[in-house]
Design a protein around this motif. Sequence first.
Motif, mmCIF file in Angstrom:
data_model
loop_
_atom_site.group_PDB
_atom_site.id
_atom_site.type_symbol
_atom_site.label_atom_id
_atom_site.label_comp_id
_atom_site.label_asym_id
_atom_site.label_seq_id
_atom_site.Cartn_x
_atom_site.Cartn_y
_atom_site.Cartn_z
ATOM 1 N N ALA A 1 0.855 -1.181 0.000
ATOM 2 C CA ALA A 1 0.000 0.000 0.000
ATOM 3 C C ALA A 1 0.893 1.234 0.000
ATOM 4 O O ALA A 1 1.702 1.430 0.903
ATOM 5 N N ASN A 2 0.751 2.053 -1.045
ATOM 6 C CA ASN A 2 1.554 3.267 -1.138
ATOM 7 C C ASN A 2 0.841 4.393 -0.401
ATOM 8 O O ASN A 2 0.112 5.183 -0.990
ATOM 9 N N ALA A 3 1.065 4.442 0.890
ATOM 10 C CA ALA A 3 0.302 5.360 1.737
ATOM 11 C C ALA A 3 0.729 6.810 1.547
ATOM 12 O O ALA A 3 -0.085 7.718 1.623
ATOM 13 N N VAL A 4 2.010 7.032 1.331
ATOM 14 C CA VAL A 4 2.524 8.385 1.103
ATOM 15 C C VAL A 4 3.462 8.308 -0.103
ATOM 16 O O VAL A 4 4.391 7.517 -0.122
ATOM 17 N N ASN A 5 3.158 9.117 -1.130
ATOM 18 C CA ASN A 5 3.862 8.987 -2.411
ATOM 19 C C ASN A 5 4.575 10.263 -2.835
ATOM 20 O O ASN A 5 4.248 10.859 -3.855
ATOM 21 N N GLY A 6 5.515 10.723 -2.009
ATOM 22 C CA GLY A 6 6.273 11.903 -2.412
ATOM 23 C C GLY A 6 5.688 13.191 -1.878
ATOM 24 O O GLY A 6 5.460 14.136 -2.634
ATOM 25 N N VAL A 7 5.444 13.214 -0.578
ATOM 26 C CA VAL A 7 4.852 14.401 0.045
ATOM 27 C C VAL A 7 5.939 15.369 0.505
ATOM 28 O O VAL A 7 6.926 14.966 1.110
ATOM 29 N N GLY B 1 -3.451 9.532 3.656
ATOM 30 C CA GLY B 1 -2.038 9.511 4.016
ATOM 31 C C GLY B 1 -1.626 10.614 4.974
ATOM 32 O O GLY B 1 -0.454 10.721 5.335
ATOM 33 N N LYS B 2 -2.570 11.426 5.436
ATOM 34 C CA LYS B 2 -2.169 12.555 6.291
ATOM 35 C C LYS B 2 -1.710 12.094 7.675
ATOM 36 O O LYS B 2 -0.699 12.576 8.178
ATOM 37 N N SER B 3 -2.446 11.153 8.269
ATOM 38 C CA SER B 3 -2.011 10.651 9.581
ATOM 39 C C SER B 3 -0.706 9.859 9.473
ATOM 40 O O SER B 3 0.150 9.942 10.351
ATOM 41 N N VAL B 4 -0.578 9.112 8.393
ATOM 42 C CA VAL B 4 0.651 8.330 8.193
ATOM 43 C C VAL B 4 1.851 9.270 8.077
ATOM 44 O O VAL B 4 2.926 8.995 8.611
ATOM 45 N N THR B 5 1.658 10.388 7.388
ATOM 46 C CA THR B 5 2.729 11.391 7.297
ATOM 47 C C THR B 5 3.138 11.855 8.689
ATOM 48 O O THR B 5 4.329 11.917 9.020
ATOM 49 N N ALA B 6 2.144 12.149 9.516
ATOM 50 C CA ALA B 6 2.430 12.594 10.887
ATOM 51 C C ALA B 6 3.150 11.510 11.681
ATOM 52 O O ALA B 6 4.108 11.783 12.408
ATOM 53 N N GLN B 7 2.693 10.277 11.510
ATOM 54 C CA GLN B 7 3.320 9.175 12.250
ATOM 55 C C GLN B 7 4.761 8.967 11.809
ATOM 56 O O GLN B 7 5.620 8.634 12.616
ATOM 57 N N ALA B 8 5.013 9.176 10.516
ATOM 58 C CA ALA B 8 6.398 9.057 10.029
ATOM 59 C C ALA B 8 7.270 10.131 10.672
ATOM 60 O O ALA B 8 8.409 9.870 11.069
ATOM 61 N N ILE B 9 6.735 11.346 10.780
ATOM 62 C CA ILE B 9 7.501 12.437 11.404
ATOM 63 C C ILE B 9 7.824 12.087 12.851
ATOM 64 O O ILE B 9 8.933 12.289 13.331
ATOM 65 N N MET B 10 6.826 11.526 13.546
ATOM 66 C CA MET B 10 6.999 11.212 14.963
ATOM 67 C C MET B 10 7.748 9.895 15.193
ATOM 68 O O MET B 10 8.085 9.559 16.324
#
Length: 328
Positions: free
Chosen positions: A21-27, A46-55
Amino acid sequence: DALPLEVKDLHVEFRTRNGVANAVNGVSFDVKAGETRAILGESGCGKSVTAQAIMGILDTPPGYVTGGQILYRGVDLLTLPEAERRKVRANRIAMIFQDALSALNPVFTVGFQLSEQFRKHRGMSRKDAKVRATELLDLVKIPAAKQRVNDYPHQFSGGMRQRVMIAMALALDPEVLIADEPTTALDVTVQAQIMSLLAELQRERNMALVLITHDMGVVADVADRISVMYAGRVIEEAGVEAIYANPAHPYTKGLLESIPRLDVKGQELSAIKGLPPVLTNIPPGCAFNPRCRYAQDVCRVDPAPPLYQVSASRTSACHFWKEVKGDE
Ligand code: SF4
Ligand code: MG
């Protein structure tokens, strides 16, 4: 000076039973001190996944950052040694979640949970930490903080519990605060109170705020800039006034049309038809094409539309952004 947070070309994958699953594709986005960056989109974009990646909390189900950079003051967290990375995340970047009840520990008083942060990260004594904990409850405007510091999470109302979580997040004076749907679980009046509290604390502390939401109504008053996400990409990026006045992407336009307007009687809500794509199976070309009333043949073939420069400070990933936006 390097910004408190810059995300560059972030890619996140989830390995699922049905494939990748490509949850975030070049944000990519950034946020300055004292600025609010809203990240807007339907659930699953993908917005929450982006946040989780940051954290650094991408672990269930197995999600992997497969590319890009997450820069804190110019330093890429993804290449930093684990101990230093953890230190930055604990001290400089904080996050609040939609559901305070699951983010707080039910078996300890809120005072104890706040105190723990000061004891663990600031080496404070039990007594001093409790004083600071009470001050924090005061800061987030919880009445009778001196008594309430001894209460357990379930003894607070939804709105008050959200204030406790904000207090937890602010304990170590973060430079960046990420708020993921901070008011979604609350009723409308309480939502407004929490948003104005967040905005006030952000101003006072000159924090960089990343506000993640599906609700365009929530961001209008507080956001400076908006990144709209769809199927793991940013599809439009602009200042808040520009987006509200004249969206340059059909998806943003659809989101705007689905905000209920109090001044129009008996209006029909024109929510966007259809559903966002399953992330293991994103359609070729523009991921939005099956739902888009502007779609043409070119939209159905790869590559996905690039982020076109609409103006100096504005981009849209739509081949037909000129038609969509119209004249100003
Ligand atoms: Fe619609 Fe095509 Fe624009 Fe995608 S690129 S939003 S399908 S018009
Ligand atoms: Mg979410």
